[in-house]
Design an enzyme around this catalytic site. Structure first.
Site, PDB file in Angstrom:
ATOM      1  N   SER A  69     -58.776   4.785  50.773  1.00 28.07           N
ATOM      2  CA  SER A  69     -57.511   4.385  51.407  1.00 28.07           C
ATOM      3  C   SER A  69     -56.899   5.581  52.121  1.00 28.07           C
ATOM      4  CB  SER A  69     -56.530   3.890  50.336  1.00 28.07           C
ATOM      5  OG  SER A  69     -55.223   3.818  50.876  1.00 28.07           O
TER       6      SER A  69
ATOM      7  N   ASN B 246     -65.567  -2.061  46.165  1.00 30.61           N
ATOM      8  CA  ASN B 246     -64.357  -2.467  46.890  1.00 30.61           C
ATOM      9  C   ASN B 246     -63.199  -2.847  45.972  1.00 30.61           C
ATOM     10  OD1 ASN B 246     -62.758  -3.953  49.160  1.00 30.61           O
ATOM     11  ND2 ASN B 246     -63.178  -5.547  47.646  1.00 30.61           N
TER      12      ASN B 246
ATOM     13  N   PHE C 250     -53.322   0.567  56.262  1.00 31.15           N
ATOM     14  CA  PHE C 250     -52.702  -0.664  55.763  1.00 31.15           C
ATOM     15  C   PHE C 250     -53.325  -1.878  56.458  1.00 31.15           C
ATOM     16  CE2 PHE C 250     -49.887   2.726  54.707  1.00 31.15           C
ATOM     17  CZ  PHE C 250     -49.415   2.390  53.439  1.00 31.15           C
TER      18      PHE C 250
ATOM     19  N   GLY D  49     -44.740   7.020  45.313  1.00 31.27           N
ATOM     20  CA  GLY D  49     -44.831   5.861  44.408  1.00 31.27           C
ATOM     21  C   GLY D  49     -46.260   5.460  44.085  1.00 31.27           C
ATOM     22  N   GLN D  50     -47.228   6.223  44.581  1.00 26.27           N
ATOM     23  CA  GLN D  50     -48.623   5.815  44.354  1.00 26.27           C
ATOM     24  C   GLN D  50     -49.473   6.978  43.826  1.00 26.27           C
ATOM     25  OE1 GLN D  50     -49.749   3.748  48.172  1.00 26.27           O
ATOM     26  NE2 GLN D  50     -49.846   2.006  46.766  1.00 26.27           N
TER      27      GLN D  50
ATOM     28  N   TYR E 270     -52.687   5.568  42.299  1.00 30.88           N
ATOM     29  CA  TYR E 270     -53.573   4.994  43.329  1.00 30.88           C
ATOM     30  C   TYR E 270     -54.173   6.085  44.216  1.00 30.88           C
ATOM     31  CZ  TYR E 270     -54.871   1.790  47.164  1.00 30.88           C
ATOM     32  OH  TYR E 270     -55.545   1.080  48.137  1.00 30.88           O
TER      33      TYR E 270
ATOM     34  N   ILE F 102     -60.232  -7.811  51.775  1.00 34.32           N
ATOM     35  CA  ILE F 102     -61.205  -6.995  52.501  1.00 34.32           C
ATOM     36  C   ILE F 102     -62.622  -7.271  51.981  1.00 34.32           C
ATOM     37  CG2 ILE F 102     -61.980  -4.603  52.819  1.00 34.32           C
ATOM     38  CD1 ILE F 102     -58.976  -3.799  52.886  1.00 34.32           C
TER      39      ILE F 102
ATOM     40  N   ASN G 154     -48.884   9.139  49.052  1.00 41.05           N
ATOM     41  CA  ASN G 154     -47.824   8.182  49.390  1.00 41.05           C
ATOM     42  C   ASN G 154     -46.848   8.096  48.223  1.00 41.05           C
ATOM     43  OD1 ASN G 154     -46.600   6.329  51.129  1.00 41.05           O
ATOM     44  ND2 ASN G 154     -47.588   4.582  50.113  1.00 41.05           N
TER      45      ASN G 154
ATOM     46  N   ARG H  90     -61.942 -12.262  47.812  1.00 38.69           N
ATOM     47  CA  ARG H  90     -60.786 -12.377  48.722  1.00 38.69           C
ATOM     48  C   ARG H  90     -60.534 -11.035  49.404  1.00 38.69           C
ATOM     49  NH1 ARG H  90     -55.814 -10.748  45.867  1.00 38.69           N
ATOM     50  NH2 ARG H  90     -56.394 -10.261  43.720  1.00 38.69           N
TER      51      ARG H  90
HETATM   52  P1  NDP Z   1     -56.705  -7.637  47.293  1.00 41.68           P
HETATM   53  O1  NDP Z   1     -55.578  -7.399  46.354  1.00 41.68           O
HETATM   54  O2  NDP Z   1     -56.564  -8.646  48.368  1.00 41.68           O
HETATM   55  O3  NDP Z   1     -58.049  -7.953  46.472  1.00 41.68           O
HETATM   56  C1  NDP Z   1     -58.425  -7.111  45.421  1.00 41.68           C
HETATM   57  C2  NDP Z   1     -59.826  -7.473  45.015  1.00 41.68           C
HETATM   58  O4  NDP Z   1     -60.224  -6.626  43.931  1.00 41.68           O
HETATM   59  C3  NDP Z   1     -59.930  -8.911  44.516  1.00 41.68           C
HETATM   60  O5  NDP Z   1     -61.171  -9.438  44.906  1.00 41.68           O
HETATM   61  C4  NDP Z   1     -59.874  -8.736  43.000  1.00 41.68           C
HETATM   62  O6  NDP Z   1     -60.506  -9.775  42.289  1.00 41.68           O
HETATM   63  C5  NDP Z   1     -60.654  -7.456  42.855  1.00 41.68           C
HETATM   64  N1  NDP Z   1     -60.405  -6.807  41.580  1.00 41.68           N
HETATM   65  C6  NDP Z   1     -59.267  -6.174  41.171  1.00 41.68           C
HETATM   66  N2  NDP Z   1     -59.421  -5.726  39.915  1.00 41.68           N
HETATM   67  C7  NDP Z   1     -60.679  -6.060  39.538  1.00 41.68           C
HETATM   68  C8  NDP Z   1     -61.424  -5.872  38.361  1.00 41.68           C
HETATM   69  N3  NDP Z   1     -60.937  -5.230  37.290  1.00 41.68           N
HETATM   70  N4  NDP Z   1     -62.698  -6.346  38.325  1.00 41.68           N
HETATM   71  C9  NDP Z   1     -63.206  -6.991  39.382  1.00 41.68           C
HETATM   72  N5  NDP Z   1     -62.551  -7.209  40.530  1.00 41.68           N
HETATM   73  C10 NDP Z   1     -61.302  -6.758  40.588  1.00 41.68           C
HETATM   74  O7  NDP Z   1     -57.037  -6.212  47.872  1.00 41.68           O
HETATM   75  P2  NDP Z   1     -57.551  -5.760  49.302  1.00 41.68           P
HETATM   76  O8  NDP Z   1     -58.568  -6.689  49.816  1.00 41.68           O
HETATM   77  O9  NDP Z   1     -56.377  -5.433  50.114  1.00 41.68           O
HETATM   78  O10 NDP Z   1     -58.217  -4.372  48.891  1.00 41.68           O
HETATM   79  C11 NDP Z   1     -59.612  -4.186  48.742  1.00 41.68           C
HETATM   80  C12 NDP Z   1     -59.868  -2.710  48.609  1.00 41.68           C
HETATM   81  O11 NDP Z   1     -59.354  -2.039  49.765  1.00 41.68           O
HETATM   82  C13 NDP Z   1     -59.133  -2.079  47.413  1.00 41.68           C
HETATM   83  O12 NDP Z   1     -59.938  -1.093  46.833  1.00 41.68           O
HETATM   84  C14 NDP Z   1     -57.906  -1.444  48.047  1.00 41.68           C
HETATM   85  O13 NDP Z   1     -57.431  -0.375  47.303  1.00 41.68           O
HETATM   86  C15 NDP Z   1     -58.472  -1.012  49.386  1.00 41.68           C
HETATM   87  N6  NDP Z   1     -57.466  -0.811  50.410  1.00 41.68           N
HETATM   88  C16 NDP Z   1     -56.639  -1.830  50.794  1.00 41.68           C
HETATM   89  C17 NDP Z   1     -55.684  -1.609  51.763  1.00 41.68           C
HETATM   90  C18 NDP Z   1     -54.742  -2.662  52.221  1.00 41.68           C
HETATM   91  O14 NDP Z   1     -53.811  -2.318  52.952  1.00 41.68           O
HETATM   92  N7  NDP Z   1     -54.925  -3.919  51.873  1.00 41.68           N
HETATM   93  C19 NDP Z   1     -55.553  -0.298  52.417  1.00 41.68           C
HETATM   94  C20 NDP Z   1     -56.488   0.679  51.952  1.00 41.68           C
HETATM   95  C21 NDP Z   1     -57.402   0.417  50.987  1.00 41.68           C
HETATM   96  P3  NDP Z   1     -59.616 -11.020  41.727  1.00 41.68           P
HETATM   97  O15 NDP Z   1     -59.206 -11.842  42.915  1.00 41.68           O
HETATM   98  O16 NDP Z   1     -60.566 -11.784  40.865  1.00 41.68           O
HETATM   99  O17 NDP Z   1     -58.456 -10.420  41.013  1.00 41.68           O
END
Ligand code: NDP
Length: 237
Positions: free
Chosen positions: A131, A79, A176, A140-141, A144, A18, A138, A16
Site C-alpha cells: 500500500s 492480497n 487509495f 492512524g495506521q 497497517y 482488488i 499515514n 471481493r
Molecule cells: P477489501 O476490504 O475489499 O477485501 C479484503 C479481502 O481480504 C477480502 O477478500 C477478505 O475476505 C480478505 N481477508 C481479510 N482478512 C482475511 C483473512 N484473515 N483470511 C482470508 N482472507 C481475508 O479490501 P481491498 O480489496 O481494498 O484490499 C485488498 C488488498 O489491497 C489489501 O491487502 C489492502 O490492504 C490492499 N490495499 C487496498 C487499498 C484500497 O484503497 N482499497 C489501497 C492499498 C492497498 P472476506 O471477504 O472473506 O472477509
C-alpha cells in the site's frame, strides 16, 4: 501475450475488492486461478477455497487442494488484508495484533507452503499487495503501515533467496482504490485524501489488477524481482 495460459495461480482474498479483480484479470489472460475467502465465496474464479490466512494449517491445506485439483502452482498473490485504525496512543494490543496477523503473518502463511515446491520446480512468482501507506506512512495506521512496509522487505529478501531457483518476488503497492476498504472512509476524509492525489481520483480495482498481471507474466515481468510497482495516481514521496 502474457504467457499466463494454464499457469496455476492462488490469490488470497479473491472473493471481493482488488482480489476479485486480480482473479478476473488473470483468468482472462488464460491462468487457472484458485482463491481463498473467509465467509462469502463470491462469484468468480475456478476454485474458491475457504481458508483464513492467519491459519498456517488452513493455508497448507488450501495449497494442497490447488495442487491436486489444478496442478503445480506457478504464482501466489498475497492480497488478503485488513485495517484496524486508530492513533498509536489509543491502539490496544488486539488492534495491533489483528492487523499484523492478517497482513503480515497471513502473507507468510500464504507463501510458506508453496515456496519449497516452486524452488524444486525452478519457477514461480510471489506478488505481495502492499500500500502507499506502507511507503509513506499515514496517521492512524501505524499497524497497517508497518505490515505493508514489511511486505516490501519480504519481497526484496525473497527476490534474493528465490533468484537461484528462478522464483521471483515482487510487490504491487496500490494507492487509495475504490473498494469496501475505502468506501467505509467518511466522505470528509475522502475529500481530503483526494486533494493529496495528483491525478485527483481513486484507482479502480482493474488498474491495480493490471499491475499484478504485468509482474506475474514471465513475458513482461520475467526480469523483475524484488521490485515494487507503485500504482498511486502520482502520490510518490
Ligand atoms: P477489501 O476490504 O475489499 O477485501 C479484503 C479481502 O481480504 C477480502 O477478500 C477478505 O475476505 C480478505 N481477508 C481479510 N482478512 C482475511 C483473512 N484473515 N483470511 C482470508 N482472507 C481475508 O479490501 P481491498 O480489496 O481494498 O484490499 C485488498 C488488498 O489491497 C489489501 O491487502 C489492502 O490492504 C490492499 N490495499 C487496498 C487499498 C484500497 O484503497 N482499497 C489501497 C492499498 C492497498 P472476506 O471477504 O472473506 O472477509
Amino acid at each position: 501475450m502474457f504467457g499466463l495460459k494454464d499457469k496455476v495461480v492462488l490469490v488470497t482474498g479473491g472473493n471481493r475488492g482488488i482480489g476479485a479483480a486480480i482473479v478476473g484479470k488473470l483468468e482472462k489472460h488464460g491462468a487457472q486461478v484458485a482463491y481463498t475467502y473467509r465467509s462469502d465465496p463470491g462469484a468468480n474464479g475456478k476454485l474458491p477455497i475457504r481458508a483464513d490466512v492467519t491459519n498456517l494449517a488452513e493455508m497448507d491445506a488450501a495449497v494442497q487442494q490447488v495442487e491436486e485439483e489444478l496442478g503445480p502452482i506457478y504464482g501466489v498473490v498475497a492480497n488478503a488484508g485488513i485495517t484496524n485504525d486508530t492513533l498509536l496512543s489509543r491502539m490496544n494490543p488486539e488492534q495491533w495484533e489483528s492487523v499484523i496477523s492478517t497482513n503480515l503473518n497471513g502473507a507468510f502463511n500464504s507463501i510458506r507452503p508453496v515456496a519449497p515446491l516452486m524452488y524444486e520446480r525452478k519457477e514461480g512468482c510471489f506478488i505481495f499487495i502492499s500500500s502507499v501507506v506502507g511507503e509513506q506512512g499515514n496517521i492512524g495506521q501505524v499497524n497497517y503501515s508497518a505490515t505493508k512496509a514489511g511486505l516490501i522487505g519480504m519481497a526484496k529478501t525473497l527476490g534474493l533467496e528465490g533468484a537461484r531457483y528462478g522464483v521471483r518476488a515482487n510487490v504491487v503497492s496500490p494507492g487509495f482504490t475504490e473498494t469496501d476498504m475505502v468506501r467505509t472512509i467518511p466522505d470528509k476524509v475522502k475529500e481530503k485524501i483526494l486533494k493529496t492525489i495528483p491525478l485527483r481520483r481513486f484507482a479502480t480495482e482493474e488498474e491495480i489488477a493490471w499491475g499484478v498481471v504485468y509482474l506475474m507474466s514471465p513475458v513482461t515481468g520475467g526480469y523483475i524481482t524484488g521490485a515494487t510497482l507503485s500504482i498511486n495516481g502520482g502520490r510518490h514521496t
